[in-house]
Enzyme design. Sequence first.
Site: not given
Length: 320
Positions: A85, A87, A156, A248
Amino acid sequence: MPAAFPDPARTATPVEWTVPRGAPGDERTAAVGAPTARLRLDLSYDGTDFRGWAAQPGRRTVQGEVEEALARICRVPLRVSVAGRTDAGVHARGQVCHLDVPHVVLDTLPGRSDRRPVDALVTRLAGVLPSDVVVHVAREVPDDFDARFGALWRRYRYRLSDGPAVHDPLRRDVLRHRRHLDVSAMARASTSLLGEHDFLSFCKPRDGATTIRTLRELRWERPDIGRADEGLVVATVVADAFCHHMVRSLVGALIAVGEGRRGEDWPAEVLAARTREAATRDGRGSAPICPPQGLTLDHVAYPPDEELAARAALARARRG
């Protein structure tokens, strides 16, 4: 999701929908509980104008757009489960989701053509999805396939431009950073974070769920001329799974090292602190979170079909 569609999860008795077959008067009825096919969708999206993946009332989300498009095509409400999921503002090149479609519905999709139903689904989705979402491939998979819990690892990439010479206003997947970054220092500082750890200081925990993850790769580079992303600062992050905001926060901590505001040992100190309290001048505390726009979900890997069920069971047990 159109309000006219009943929600099977809240309906005590079987629900029926009339499914057009493509020719006048040619209709078939599908009911909840009818035999289904599990489909895997591989998709990409530009997350700039989305409030994230997960459907939210009154907000534009990737899940909302995909499920609305599926409802328009299949004429039944369908729910998708996703690998990760993302952001608000986060992009994806290799997102994966799954859904269960009644066979009687799937068979209608080619109409009078001789295309496979899954190929027809991809073509028809292209006609109704907005331009910032693309479904590349649909395929039928075993019932044991679970996009979220069946994944072996996720990769990522976070991209930054740290100088005017490489700022590109057409790249919406790159964070424009105004200070030069020492990529070598960031790479050295990353090594202490590899392996299995409690990443509480690097994530927003979910009630009752573990924050222990296995970080397989955290690599920094500045690609040379002629390579993809030349001149940018690129982080590649691979783990079995990620907590909320984990990537992040990892990037945010290492940016502080790259700018010279923190020493190369600081990320390890943050990891050892295991706290959600913000870091103070002495360095103890949680990691800062960097903006979302430089982050892209690049790839999700799955085991062979015969190992899908065991992998999903193990992941559910580990994550509580």
